[in-house]
Motif scaffolding. Structure first.
Motif, mmCIF file in Angstrom:
data_model
loop_
_atom_site.group_PDB
_atom_site.id
_atom_site.type_symbol
_atom_site.label_atom_id
_atom_site.label_comp_id
_atom_site.label_asym_id
_atom_site.label_seq_id
_atom_site.Cartn_x
_atom_site.Cartn_y
_atom_site.Cartn_z
ATOM 1 N N GLU A 178 0.829 -1.202 0.000
ATOM 2 C CA GLU A 178 0.000 0.000 0.000
ATOM 3 C C GLU A 178 0.870 1.261 0.000
ATOM 4 O OE1 GLU A 178 -2.826 -0.015 3.117
ATOM 5 O OE2 GLU A 178 -3.710 -1.945 2.546
ATOM 6 N N LEU A 179 2.048 1.161 0.623
ATOM 7 C CA LEU A 179 2.972 2.287 0.675
ATOM 8 C C LEU A 179 4.277 1.859 0.021
ATOM 9 C CD1 LEU A 179 2.446 3.546 4.348
ATOM 10 C CD2 LEU A 179 1.533 4.589 2.253
ATOM 11 N N SER A 180 4.811 2.735 -0.816
ATOM 12 C CA SER A 180 6.086 2.437 -1.461
ATOM 13 C C SER A 180 7.216 2.597 -0.453
ATOM 14 C CB SER A 180 6.306 3.373 -2.653
ATOM 15 O OG SER A 180 6.437 4.729 -2.194
ATOM 16 N N ASN A 181 8.385 2.036 -0.839
ATOM 17 C CA ASN A 181 9.550 2.155 0.041
ATOM 18 C C ASN A 181 9.957 3.615 0.235
ATOM 19 O OD1 ASN A 181 9.430 -0.579 0.001
ATOM 20 N ND2 ASN A 181 11.402 -0.916 -1.042
ATOM 21 N N ARG A 182 9.863 4.391 -0.845
ATOM 22 C CA ARG A 182 10.218 5.808 -0.733
ATOM 23 C C ARG A 182 9.262 6.534 0.201
ATOM 24 N NH1 ARG A 182 13.478 9.001 -3.656
ATOM 25 N NH2 ARG A 182 13.829 7.327 -5.176
ATOM 26 N N ARG A 183 7.945 6.183 0.104
ATOM 27 C CA ARG A 183 6.970 6.841 0.967
ATOM 28 C C ARG A 183 7.223 6.504 2.436
ATOM 29 N NH1 ARG A 183 4.243 11.234 1.885
ATOM 30 N NH2 ARG A 183 2.185 10.898 2.831
ATOM 31 N N ILE A 184 7.555 5.243 2.702
ATOM 32 C CA ILE A 184 7.857 4.831 4.073
ATOM 33 C C ILE A 184 9.094 5.562 4.582
ATOM 34 C CG2 ILE A 184 8.547 2.874 5.522
ATOM 35 C CD1 ILE A 184 6.869 1.091 3.676
ATOM 36 N N SER A 185 10.070 5.731 3.667
ATOM 37 C CA SER A 185 11.299 6.438 4.041
ATOM 38 C C SER A 185 10.992 7.864 4.443
ATOM 39 C CB SER A 185 12.286 6.402 2.874
ATOM 40 O OG SER A 185 13.396 7.247 3.127
ATOM 41 N N THR A 186 10.073 8.514 3.676
ATOM 42 C CA THR A 186 9.721 9.900 3.986
ATOM 43 C C THR A 186 8.935 10.002 5.290
ATOM 44 O OG1 THR A 186 9.634 10.381 1.605
ATOM 45 C CG2 THR A 186 8.575 11.966 3.095
ATOM 46 N N LEU A 187 8.015 9.081 5.498
ATOM 47 C CA LEU A 187 7.182 9.123 6.704
ATOM 48 C C LEU A 187 7.997 8.932 7.988
ATOM 49 C CD1 LEU A 187 4.029 7.120 5.552
ATOM 50 C CD2 LEU A 187 4.178 9.583 6.004
ATOM 51 N N LEU A 188 8.946 8.005 7.970
ATOM 52 C CA LEU A 188 9.678 7.653 9.195
ATOM 53 C C LEU A 188 11.023 8.347 9.308
ATOM 54 C CD1 LEU A 188 8.930 3.807 9.341
ATOM 55 C CD2 LEU A 188 7.726 5.681 10.484
ATOM 56 N N GLY A 189 11.436 9.080 8.257
ATOM 57 C CA GLY A 189 12.710 9.776 8.341
ATOM 58 C C GLY A 189 13.891 8.847 8.308
ATOM 59 N N VAL A 190 13.800 7.770 7.565
ATOM 60 C CA VAL A 190 14.864 6.773 7.456
ATOM 61 C C VAL A 190 15.299 6.744 5.992
ATOM 62 C CG1 VAL A 190 15.512 4.362 7.806
ATOM 63 C CG2 VAL A 190 13.882 5.461 9.362
ATOM 64 N N SER A 191 16.572 6.509 5.760
ATOM 65 C CA SER A 191 17.077 6.484 4.388
ATOM 66 C C SER A 191 16.401 5.377 3.591
ATOM 67 C CB SER A 191 18.590 6.294 4.376
ATOM 68 O OG SER A 191 18.929 5.019 4.868
#
Length: 518
Positions: A20-33
């Motif tokens: 449901e969420l892309s890896n890039r979106r998860i990266s942006t949400l959690l502040g992780v590379s």
């Protein structure tokens, strides 16, 4: 930089939502590379676990699921028996792992290497109970303590129940245990328990480790614990050392803690429904259960405590003295009174007059009391239960007080008779013929003092001269001492008759005259 565990869990949860969420979106949400997100996403298929299975794991197990652990191939090479090695190290403190491995490798040349054997032994040791991690050498140490659970003793006459204390001891190497019921934790009962413990073991360990109870340790300072003087004397008698456990350091007496716990479970708990009417009856049953306890096999060693005691501790214990230590209570820094007597349990005991006002130590045994000053025994008396009474050694009195102490007529006459007959005659004149006995005693004491000053032989000579001239007062005798009148030659010679003269009429003249007149 390591990712916090809570953030890692959130990444995994979002990745498991089915795209449901892309890896890039998860990266942006959690502040992780994004590289970290991609790495975790690549690991998920290899886990073989769903999010439902992962979320119930604790933090360590959750992290461990993402770490690949290569399987180590199990070696078929011979391995040593770690238990036997451990027993050898316990039996002899000079035995090392390297020596044991060399001996074992001589019989098993195809066995594992020394580093592998060392690692194997340390891993085995960690899996054993905590008390095994501290190696106690045979005959080195005995741990002693009182159990927390007390034993009720019932009175047949209906009096209130008394509770007995239970003393517990265990040897460090073999865990061979001893217990005894006593009425209290006082120093007298504490010493009794320690004496009975050594008799039960049949020898003396090099160190005894008690807890910090008052019967063992009077106080703890920065310089270290102060051992109770009676307990210190006990240790000196048996040639052992008292090394108390550190305050709030239960590991220092782990063997005692374990022994107390096990004995409370195996012995005291087993006696909870029994009613004992005396200590003797209770101790008889305790000793029966103690024998069973010591003969029970220990799972970790496959041997009983008694068997380990026979192998390890018994040969290494010191020999017991021929006689058991006799309890004696100590009192330290007791001030001597003005009358050079010290008070102990309501009775006064004398010390030499020269140490009046000083501080002394008192050692009271079963029948005698010893008084010690500067490490030297200065007085010994028989114990007395007469409250307010005095026990005085005449040798402790000062010269002036000794004079008054010996001032009774009977004692003065006895003393004079020991000097000589002339002195006895003078004393009889003062003590038996004087109207006022008090004046006679005073004069006799004064003459006695002169005798001690000038010597008994000289006093006898002066008294003989004083009796001959019928002048036996104290002042006359003192004058003879000073003037040495008895030593003058003219007075010692025989009195010669007066010389006759032609003009002097003798007795015959008067007799003749009287006859003629008749």
């Amino acid at each position: 930089m390591a990712i916090p565990i809570f953030k890692r869990r959130e990444i995994v949860r979002l990745l498991c939502m089915g795209g449901e969420l892309s890896n890039r979106r998860i990266s942006t949400l959690l502040g992780v590379s994004s590289g970290t997100i991609n790495m975790i996403a690549s690991q998920l298929p290899t886990l073989g676990m769903t999010w439902e299975q992962l979320k119930v794991l604790d933090d360590n197990a959750f992290l461990g699921a993402f770490i690949k652990k290569p399987k180590s191939a199990e070696s078929n090479r011979p391995r040593p028996d770690c238990l036997l090695w451990h027993m050898e190290i316990e039996r002899d403190k000079d035995v090392t792992l390297h020596l044991l491995w060399e001996e074992w490798h001589a019989e098993h040349p195809d066995g594992i290497s020394y580093p592998q054997a060392t690692r194997l032994y340390k891993q085995w040791l960690k899996k054993q109970r905590v008390s095994m991690r501290k190696v106690h050498h045979p005959g080195e140490r005995s741990f002693v303590d009182f159990a927390g659970r007390k034993l009720p003793i019932y009175d047949r006459g209906g009096n209130p129940v008394r509770y007995a204390e239970v003393f517990v001891a265990a040897l460090g190497a073999s865990s061979y245990s001893f217990c005894l019921a006593v009425w209290s934790q006082t120093i007298a009962d504490w010493i009794l328990c320690n004496v009975k413990m050594l008799e039960f073991f049949g020898g003396v360990p090099r160190i005894i480790t008690p807890d910090n109870l008052k019967s063992a340790v009077t106080k703890v300072t920065r310089e270290g614990p102060h051992i109770n003087p009676t307990y210190a004397e006990f240790a000196e008698y048996y040639d052992t050392a008292i090394v108390p456990a550190r305050v709030r350091k239960p590991n220092d007496k782990g063997s005692a803690e374990v022994a107390v716990l096990i004995i409370q479970r195996w012995i005291l708990a087993a006696l909870r429904h029994r009613q004992f009417h005396s200590l003797e009856e209770a101790n008889a049953e305790i000793q029966r259960l103690l024998a069973i306890f010591n003969n029970k096999e220990m799972k970790a060693y496959k041997l009983s405590r008694r068997e380990r005691f026979e192998i390890l501790d018994k040969p290494a214990l010191k020999i017991l003295p021929d006689t058991a230590y006799e309890y004696a209570a100590w009192r330290l820094k007791v001030r001597v009174g003005d009358n050079y007597h010290v008070l102990h349990e309501g009775h006064y005991y004398s010390v030499p007059y020269a140490i009046a006002h000083a501080f002394v130590d008192i050692r009271a045994g079963a029948k005698t009391i010893e008084i010690i000053h500067n490490g030297m025994r200065v007085a010994t008396h028989m114990l007395s239960n007469m409250a307010g009474g005095y026990t005085t050694n005449p040798a402790h009195l000062s010269p002036n007080h000794l004079q008054y102490a010996e001032g009774s007529p009977d004692q003065l006459l006895q003393w004079a008779a020991a000097v000589g007959p002339a002195t006895e005659r003078v004393f009889q004149h003062h003590l038996l013929q004087n109207r006022h006995l008090a004046n006679g005693i005073r004069a006799a004491c004064a003459i006695q003092k002169l005798g001690r000053q000038y010597g008994a032989d000289r006093l006898e000579e002066v008294c003989e001269y004083a009796a001959r001239i019928h002048s036996m007062s104290h002042s006359s005798i003192l004058s003879i001492f000073r003037s040495k009148a008895d030593k003058r030659p003219s007075l010692n010679a025989k009195a010669e008759p007066p010389a006759s003269h032609v003009n002097v009429r003798g007795s015959d003249y008067y007799k003749q005259t009287t006859g003629e007149e008749e």
